[in-house]
Design an enzyme around this catalytic site. Structure first.
Site, PDB file in Angstrom:
ATOM      1  N   GLY A 219       0.882  -1.266  -0.058  1.00  0.00           N
ATOM      2  CA  GLY A 219      -0.028  -0.084  -0.045  1.00  0.00           C
ATOM      3  C   GLY A 219       0.865   1.222  -0.040  1.00  0.00           C
ATOM      4  O   GLY A 219       2.118   1.026  -0.158  1.00  0.00           O
TER       5      GLY A 219
ATOM      6  N   SER B 276       4.038   1.196   2.426  1.00  0.00           N
ATOM      7  CA  SER B 276       4.925   0.518   1.749  1.00  0.00           C
ATOM      8  C   SER B 276       5.613   1.080   0.662  1.00  0.00           C
ATOM      9  O   SER B 276       7.067   1.192   0.661  1.00  0.00           O
ATOM     10  CB  SER B 276       4.471  -1.117   1.430  1.00  0.00           C
ATOM     11  OG  SER B 276       3.880  -1.575   2.200  1.00  0.00           O
TER      12      SER B 276
ATOM     13  N   ASP C 109      -8.272  -1.827  -0.335  1.00  0.00           N
ATOM     14  CA  ASP C 109      -9.206  -0.607  -0.045  1.00  0.00           C
ATOM     15  C   ASP C 109      -9.543   0.249  -1.593  1.00  0.00           C
ATOM     16  O   ASP C 109     -10.365   0.956  -1.474  1.00  0.00           O
ATOM     17  CB  ASP C 109      -8.873   0.215   0.961  1.00  0.00           C
ATOM     18  CG  ASP C 109      -8.727  -0.239   2.394  1.00  0.00           C
ATOM     19  OD1 ASP C 109      -9.613  -1.198   2.549  1.00  0.00           O
ATOM     20  OD2 ASP C 109      -8.380   0.147   3.313  1.00  0.00           O
TER      21      ASP C 109
ATOM     22  N   ASN D 116     -18.356 -11.906 -24.485  1.00  0.00           N
ATOM     23  CA  ASN D 116     -17.554 -10.626 -24.771  1.00  0.00           C
ATOM     24  C   ASN D 116     -17.122 -10.510 -26.202  1.00  0.00           C
ATOM     25  O   ASN D 116     -16.102  -9.870 -26.570  1.00  0.00           O
ATOM     26  CB  ASN D 116     -16.389 -10.532 -24.002  1.00  0.00           C
ATOM     27  CG  ASN D 116     -15.850  -9.042 -23.389  1.00  0.00           C
ATOM     28  OD1 ASN D 116     -16.636  -8.152 -23.726  1.00  0.00           O
ATOM     29  ND2 ASN D 116     -14.552  -8.640 -23.086  1.00  0.00           N
TER      30      ASN D 116
HETATM   31  P1  ADP Z   1       0.626  -0.290   3.594  1.00  0.00           P
HETATM   32  O1  ADP Z   1       1.668  -0.499   2.729  1.00  0.00           O
HETATM   33  O2  ADP Z   1      -0.345  -1.260   3.321  1.00  0.00           O
HETATM   34  O3  ADP Z   1       0.116   1.045   3.721  1.00  0.00           O
HETATM   35  P2  ADP Z   1       1.742   0.375   6.320  1.00  0.00           P
HETATM   36  O4  ADP Z   1       1.486   1.810   6.164  1.00  0.00           O
HETATM   37  O5  ADP Z   1       1.418  -0.423   7.490  1.00  0.00           O
HETATM   38  O6  ADP Z   1       1.075  -0.451   5.054  1.00  0.00           O
HETATM   39  O7  ADP Z   1       3.240   0.295   5.769  1.00  0.00           O
HETATM   40  C1  ADP Z   1       3.849  -1.130   5.693  1.00  0.00           C
HETATM   41  C2  ADP Z   1       5.405  -1.154   5.975  1.00  0.00           C
HETATM   42  O8  ADP Z   1       5.988  -0.138   5.156  1.00  0.00           O
HETATM   43  C3  ADP Z   1       5.672  -0.468   7.437  1.00  0.00           C
HETATM   44  O9  ADP Z   1       5.580  -1.617   8.467  1.00  0.00           O
HETATM   45  C4  ADP Z   1       7.173  -0.131   7.242  1.00  0.00           C
HETATM   46  O10 ADP Z   1       7.829  -1.179   7.355  1.00  0.00           O
HETATM   47  C5  ADP Z   1       7.315   0.464   5.735  1.00  0.00           C
HETATM   48  N1  ADP Z   1       6.769   1.839   5.913  1.00  0.00           N
HETATM   49  C6  ADP Z   1       5.510   2.509   5.777  1.00  0.00           C
HETATM   50  N2  ADP Z   1       5.854   3.768   5.763  1.00  0.00           N
HETATM   51  C7  ADP Z   1       7.035   4.162   5.747  1.00  0.00           C
HETATM   52  C8  ADP Z   1       7.989   5.402   6.080  1.00  0.00           C
HETATM   53  N3  ADP Z   1       7.524   6.492   5.962  1.00  0.00           N
HETATM   54  N4  ADP Z   1       9.288   5.165   6.163  1.00  0.00           N
HETATM   55  C9  ADP Z   1       9.965   3.711   6.142  1.00  0.00           C
HETATM   56  N5  ADP Z   1       8.948   2.603   5.909  1.00  0.00           N
HETATM   57  C10 ADP Z   1       7.879   2.848   6.007  1.00  0.00           C
END
Ligand code: ADP
Length: 745
Positions: free
Chosen positions: A111, A114, A159, A527
């Site tokens: 997401g 990540s 989402d 289709n």
């Molecule tokens: P998603 O990718 O589904 O939005 P998260 O926001 O929980 O999920 O992010 C997943 C992982 O990506 C986090 O646990 C972290 O390891 C890494 N991550 C997210 N934001 C940052 C950031 N600003 N800097 C470094 N790593 C990040």
């Protein structure tokens, strides 16, 4: 496009953040596309956690290691939230671990969190390497060999909350889970005349809630981007009460978990329940939770993720990308499109910011094009009854019929058309049994509640058949249109429906009654209709095929067996190719490509070689008309004979199960959207006294109308398919995913 690896030997792939169905298909495609380029693919297990830990968490993925995973939900390489990667220390360790394997290119599937993390890592990479060299933990030469980190991102998120892509990996499947659940809840709710409040995921994004509400015919929806006006509680109760009085037996309210009011206060499903209890109603709350994330991916998530994974590798290996800007590979207008990653992250954050600042207009404007349109369609369809006609308004009589074979979604389209026309003050005449009914005048006026509950059942409530009117029948139709005082005609159906409308259009000089606006809405599992990249019903059929083929594959695992599966489509190979991509078939036979004896000989050789090397399952998908001589029975017999003791062969002709079933969410949503455009077209034409005849469709994600006179130019009449078929461009990807041949499939 082909790029040489330019000395590069390996890339890494990881899945991070919340898991999403379809991630496995993407991983499989990344691995197989990399191997195809002669590049080693490393799986980084448990997301960024694996990157920080290194060791066994980073290991090569082989062709075989990603076999048999297309149908599995979640991600086989694991995912995690990793606080350590948010720290520079963690990322320093991650850089070290990547270099240990010579990896400086990454596909990150996750997401926006990540992908933000990936971008930070990329930006820091040169400094991290200098620090590692200075600290003596890596050699200078190693750092110099990998001066840049190249990142390509794929959005895995149920989402559908990321800018840069119209749809994210997993959202289609999550929507299917929601729609299945709401359909189920609706039937029990109707039995007891109950109200259900269903909470769905979506903290900052109302996509799942809104699309779920449209697809299930819910009464009310609460989403973060469109908070209800103050006093909404009363309006909601009044609406639900009015619907009951009008004859609706159940009430469904869908609440996104991030729903809020105009002041930014959360609206919980529990609160909605309390409000509704004031109506003295029997109310239940269902919080769908993680069920939405789980389960086998839909056909769409499987093939789309495959295409995205393939494109991610192409992008990663492109000389222009090396070390340069990071890209997100998204879907735009039904095509794969690379977009700068950081711009997408920034836009996603800007949208979250707009929501936090309660700037809802801006938030909706930032959502993809059809969001606002869908919102307005939902608001109309969910009314308890239509708005009354305005004083002095001319009330047009719109006829609606279904034609050709039944296609799941015909009822959904009919319901939407009826309600949207009634709501504009017009009258709707349903024609029973297609053009036969039009010839015989089987007319029946349809009202708001006549189509209650038509959003979900498959088949055709109006009735349909394949008759194409000719000769005297045309005269009979002209009489019926005149005596029925029909002002406009909507045909929802497939090939014979199109031909029939075209025939009326051609006979306008003889029969003035045909000088009314007419439009065809594409509804056919095949289709195979011109002017539309998707016809209603095809997605449902694809899902039905994929579900059955999954079972067939399972049944074969214990015994060395090959299957020849025959699917519908007439002369159009859409269902065959797409189901091949979604199930991992090793061979797809299409009429568009033809089948030769030499092909079959080669296929026999491949099967034999494969089973000799330990393969346990073979899967071939054949379009029903791929070749008149080399039939499914012929192929079955040929492979069986040649397989000898080595493997056995079975044929499976899927038949009419492909036409049945309740429409998928995608089919329901597109049916609704197209019906809305058809009604607008017909009413506009009729009001202006213009009798244009047309066919509508979805092209590059947009609704487009073609004039009927274009019909013959856009089709291969004998083969009953369009001249241009966008999905043929996916054939090379299907080949790469399967080709590896026998030893690797
Ligand atoms: P998603 O990718 O589904 O939005 P998260 O926001 O929980 O999920 O992010 C997943 C992982 O990506 C986090 O646990 C972290 O390891 C890494 N991550 C997210 N934001 C940052 C950031 N600003 N800097 C470094 N790593 C990040």
């Amino acid at each position: 496009m082909r790029y040489t690896a330019q000395g590069m030997k390996s890339l890494g792939v990881l899945t991070s953040g919340g898991d999403a169905p379809g991630m496995n298909a993407a991983v499989r495609a990344v691995v197989r596309s990399a191997l195809e380029h002669g590049v080693e693919a490393y799986g980084i297990y448990e997301g960024y956690q694996g990157l920080v830990e290194g060791g066994q968490r980073i290991r090569p993925l082989t062709w075989d290691s990603v076999s048999g995973i297309l149908h599995r939900g979640g991600t086989i390489i694991g995912t995690a939230r990793c606080p350590a990667f948010r720290t520079r220390e963690g990322r320093l360790q991650a850089a070290h671990n990547l270099l240990a394997h010579g990896i400086d290119r990454l596909v990150v599937i996750g997401g926006d969190g990540s992908l933000t993390g990936a971008q930070i890592f990329k930006q820091e990479w040169p400094e991290l390497l200098s620090e590692l060299v200075a600290g003596g933990s890596i050699a200078k030469a190693l750092a110099e060999a990998h001066p840049q980190l190249t990142i390509v991102g794929l959005v895995g998120s149920i989402d559908n909350d990321m800018a840069g892509t119209d749809i994210t990996i997993g959202a289609n499947t999550a929507l299917s889970r929601i729609v299945e659940a709401v359909d189920a809840v609706s039937s029990t709710a109707a039995s007891h005349q109950r109200t259900f409040v269903v909470e769905v995921m979506g903290r900052h994004c109302g996509y799942l809630a809104l699309m779920g509400a449209i697809a299930t015919g819910a009464d009310w929806v609460l989403i973060p981007e469109n908070p209800p006006p103050d006093g909404w509680e009363t309006i909601m109760c009044d609406t639900l009460r009015a619907a009951r009085q009008a004859g609706r037996r159940e009430s469904i309210v869908i609440v996104a978990e991030g729903a809020q009011d105009r002041h930014g206060h959360p609206i919980s499903s529990r609160y909605v329940c309390e409000v509704l209890e004031r109506l003295q109603q029997d109310v239940r709350v269902t919080i769908l939770g993680h069920v939405q994330r789980g389960g086998s991916p839909s056909a769409f998530d499987r093939y789309m993720s495959t295409v995205l994974g393939y494109q991610a590798v192409e992008q990663l290996l492109s000389p222009e990308t090396a070390g340069g800007e990071s890209y997100l590979i998204g879907m735009r207008e039904n095509r794969v499109k690379p977009v700068p990653l950081m711009a997408c992250v920034a836009e996603t954050q800007a949208l979250a910011e707009a929501l936090a600042q309660r700037d809802y207009e801006r938030a909706i404007a930032m959502r993809s094009g059809s969001f606002r349109e869908n919102l307005s369609i939902f608001e109309t369809l969910a009314r308890a009854r239509p708005r009354p006609p305005t004083a002095g308004q001319r009330r047009l009589r719109l006829a609606v019929l279904n034609a050709s074979a039944p296609a799941p979604g015909m009822n959904t389209a009919t319901r939407a058309a009826v309600r949207l026309a009634l709501d504009q003050g017009h009258r709707v005449i349903g024609v029973r049994h297609g053009f036969e009914g039009l010839i015989e005048g089987h007319f029946e006026e349809l009202y708001w509640m006549s189509v209650e509950g038509w959003v979900w059942p498959g088949g055709s409530e109006l009735g349909t058949n394949r008759q194409i009117p000719t000769g005297k029948e045309l005269y009979a139709i002209a009489r019926q249109l005149e005596t029925g005082a029909i002002d406009a005609l909507l045909m929802i159906g497939g090939w014979t429906g199109y031909e029939s409308v075209y025939s009326l259009y051609q006979h306008r000089d003889h029969y003035p009654a045909f000088n009314i606006p007419m439009i065809c809405l594409p509804a056919s599992i095949n289709n195979n209709l011109p002017g539309s990249e998707f016809s209603i019903g095809a997605d449902t059929a694809l899902n039905s095929i994929v579900l059955v083929v999954d079972k067939i594959k399972q049944s074969a695992v214990a015994s060395r067996r090959a299957f020849v599966v025959e699917v519908m489509g007439r002369y159009c190979g859409y269902l065959a190719l797409l189901s091949g991509l979604a199930t991992g078939a090793e061979r797809v036979y299409l009429h568009e490509e033809g089948v030769t004896l030499r092909d079959l000989q080669e296929d026999v050789n491949n099967l034999i070689a494969g089973f000799r090397q330990g393969k346990r399952l073979g899967l071939m998908i054949r379009n029903e008309n791929a070749n008149a001589v080399y039939s499914t029975g012929f192929m079955h017999a040929l492979f069986e004979e040649e397989g000898g003791e080595l493997f056995s062969v079975r044929q499976a002709i899927l038949g009419h199960l492909q036409q049945g079933g309740n429409p998928s969410p995608f089919d329901r949503i597109q049916a609704t959207r197209l019906a809305a455009s058809c009604v607008n077209f017909l009413l506009e034409q009729a009001v202006q006294g213009k009798p244009e005849a047309a066919f509508i469709g979805l092209e590059r994600g947009q609704v487009r109308v073609h004039q009927m006179e274009e019909f013959p130019r856009m089709i291969e009449a004998k083969l009953q398919r369009p001249k241009e078929q966008w999905w043929l461009a996916l054939r090379p990807i299907a080949r790469i995913m399967a080709q590896a041949g026998p030893s690797r499939s």
